[in-house]
Enzyme design. Structure first.
Site, PDB file in Angstrom:
ATOM      1  N   CYS A  99      -8.178  11.470  44.205  1.00 55.55           N
ATOM      2  CA  CYS A  99      -8.373  11.300  45.658  1.00 55.55           C
ATOM      3  C   CYS A  99      -8.271  12.645  46.376  1.00 55.55           C
ATOM      4  O   CYS A  99      -7.235  13.304  46.356  1.00 55.55           O
ATOM      5  CB  CYS A  99      -7.328  10.322  46.201  1.00 55.55           C
ATOM      6  SG  CYS A  99      -7.324  10.189  48.001  1.00 55.55           S
ATOM      7  N   CYS A 439     -31.049  -2.458  54.197  1.00 53.44           N
ATOM      8  CA  CYS A 439     -31.127  -3.901  53.970  1.00 53.44           C
ATOM      9  C   CYS A 439     -31.852  -4.202  52.657  1.00 53.44           C
ATOM     10  O   CYS A 439     -32.991  -3.784  52.454  1.00 53.44           O
ATOM     11  CB  CYS A 439     -31.852  -4.549  55.150  1.00 53.44           C
ATOM     12  SG  CYS A 439     -32.312  -6.256  54.872  1.00 53.44           S
ATOM     13  N   CYS A 442     -34.920  -6.754  53.199  1.00 51.86           N
ATOM     14  CA  CYS A 442     -35.874  -6.495  54.282  1.00 51.86           C
ATOM     15  C   CYS A 442     -37.295  -6.287  53.762  1.00 51.86           C
ATOM     16  O   CYS A 442     -38.274  -6.677  54.410  1.00 51.86           O
ATOM     17  CB  CYS A 442     -35.442  -5.270  55.091  1.00 51.86           C
ATOM     18  SG  CYS A 442     -34.126  -5.632  56.274  1.00 51.86           S
TER      19      CYS A 442
END
Length: 531
Positions: A99, A439, A442
């Site tokens: 991290c 999307c 889409c």
């Protein structure tokens, strides 16, 4: 995390608050790995040495940090519960070796541990590799990285302070019984002023009574600012050289041109806290990874200037002048446009992520509205922009692509600037496909719309259109799901009907024909009524 959606009424606040989790992004992944490994190696060396060995006086920053890191206890499967049960206060840092944000925080955490140790704080500073000890981390309720938790007699509470060494120290001392530092000598005062970049100083004749009680309550409630008190006018003058009172006094001190600000209200906790909230930021805040959380969480109106650092030097004075006029009402923030981690997420909200020009923007987080100064940022224009923002008469900004050429297009491309003209003001029936690049379904819907457009081609009263909602906005286009198909009746554009995107082309055609017939009947009724 679900796929992102274009902003609706309150989504701007959510987006900007999400940005707060990127405040440690500046450290590279390779540096992070090295730092974590070094920390682990130091802890292992400490264990092998048996602890308690004499360390020579540090001769460099690296050695100072090494000494600080040894103060932090490394938790594991065996010692975690014992550490928490055996200490009244334990501040735990949960991290993961991969991290980036953990790697940036850990040196500051270690430095804070060293400072708290010198101050004889009762808190035990500890860290745990949550990836190496997942069960222990889960029991501690560490769910992300980095996570800071304060355990008080075994019960945890989340860390809510800042992320510099000084801010960690202040927060911990407030939560462990030292919300106020009392200064009794001139030497202490001089040393205190050197160490603190911002603090609230108070002068009391006696450390008792209702006024002092309210000061203590405010100090305990506030998480960010160090409170300091004295009963000596001479000492108070060192803390606050602008002091003009021999009796009860409170003021805030900052390391910036507006260094001293006196409090003139009643000594009531809420009023003191409001005063500090209104004045704790500089006239113009330079946004950084460290202060981003505080900036994003402010409830003030915010004006941002995006510019290169050298260019902003020319604008600093007019922005400071504006900040003085709207103090406590508007926060002024500078963002280096070259710092992509900080600037790009904001500029994306305006569709200006590729801009290299100086830009002045504003946000009202209570309504989710955003604003853009669409002229040169002269001192007069800056003040006018801020004045209209404060009065609530500044028109909101909606992003839009350039107006496209729709000549001979079977499906019109609508943008933010043409939505009113091509959709809302049109007398024709409109079928609008609302899509985004991210999307997943889409593209399938777009192919269906293309087939429908060919099927209904030649029908004069029906127009097919599409809009990319990721880069185009309009106040009357508030969509939260993509793809979306809307049928706008020619006679009433205020109530579009939603078409099912999972239906077949045939079923959609039948439904569109139905709407067209209903619209035709409604129009006939209108004509008859008029006759």
């Amino acid at each position: 995390m679900s796929a992102p959606k274009p902003p609706s009424r309150f989504i701007y606040l959510a987006i900007l608050l999400l940005l707060s989790f990127s405040f440690f992004i500046s450290v590279s992944a390779s540096e992070e790995s090295d730092d974590i490994e070094e920390l682990i190696a130091l802890d292992e060396a400490e264990e092998e040495s048996g602890g308690g060995t004499h360390h020579p006086k540090p001769s460099s920053e690296a050695e100072v940090l090494t000494k600080a890191q040894r103060i932090v206890l490394e938790l594991n499967n065996d010692n975690t519960q014992r550490a928490i049960d055996g200490n009244e206060y334990v501040l735990v840092l949960g991290y993961a070796p991969w991290c980036v944000r953990s790697a940036e925080l850990m040196p500051r955490f270690a430095e804070a541990a060293s400072s708290l140790n010198e101050l004889k704080s009762p808190v035990l500073m500890a860290k745990i590799d949550a990836e190496r000890y997942p069960k222990v981390a889960s029991n501690l309720e560490i769910k992300g990285y980095p996570t800071l938790l304060l355990f008080v007699n075994g019960t945890s509470q989340p860390y809510t302070g800042g992320f510099s060494t000084e801010e960690i120290v202040i927060w911990v001392r407030k939560k462990t019984g030292t919300p106020i530092i009392r200064i009794n000598s001139i030497d202490e005062a001089n040393e205190f002023v050197k160490k603190h970049s911002i603090f609230a100083a108070a002068l009391f004749n006696k450390f008792e009574g209702s006024d002092h009680d309210e000061f203590v309550k405010a100090a305990t409630t506030d998480n960010d600012i160090q409170f300091v008190e004295t009963n000596s006018h001479q000492i108070a003058n060192i803390l606050y050289p602008d002091l003009k009172s021999d009796n009860l006094f409170l003021g805030i001190v900052k390391s910036e041109p507006e260094r001293y600000t006196s409090y003139e209200g009643d000594f009531k906790k809420d009023k003191i806290l409001q005063f500090l909230n209104d004045n704790k930021f500089p006239l113009v805040t330079f946004l950084s990874e460290l202060n981003s959380v505080k900036v994003y969480s402010s409830d003030k109106l915010q004006v941002y200037v995006f510019a290169e650092a050298d260019e902003f030097k020319k604008l600093l004075e007019p922005f400071q002048d504006a900040a003085r006029k709207f103090k406590s009402k508007i926060m002024f923030v500078f963002v280096d446009i070259k710092d992509e981690n900080l600037a790009k997420p904001f500029l994306t909200l305006f569709g200006l992520e590729d801009s290299e020009d100086t830009l002045v923007t504003a946000f009202d987080y209570k309504t989710g509205a955003k604003y853009l100064l669409e002229s040169d940022p002269t001192p007069a224009k800056i003040e006018e922009f801020c004045s209209e923002l404060f009065k609530g008469i500044l028109p909101p900004f909606y992003k839009s692509q350039a107006i496209p050429d729709n000549k001979d297009a079977d499906i019109l491309t609508v943008v933010g600037k043409t939505f009113e003209e091509l959709v809302l003001s049109s007398s024709k029936n409109i079928i609008l496909e609302i899509h985004t690049p991210w999307c997943l379904t889409c593209e399938t819907t777009s192919k269906q719309v293309e087939k429908l457009a060919k099927h209904f081609k030649g029908l004069e009263n029906l127009v097919f259109a599409k809009i990319d909602a990721s880069v185009n906005e309009h106040p009357k286009l508030q969509i939260d799901d993509y793809p979306t198909l809307l049928f706008y009746p020619g006679a009433n554009k205020s109530k579009p009907m939603k078409l099912p995107t999972k239906s077949s082309v045939k079923d959609l055609a039948i439904l569109i024909n139905k709407y067209l017939k209903e619209e035709a009947r409604d129009e006939q009724h209108v004509v008859k009524d008029e006759l």
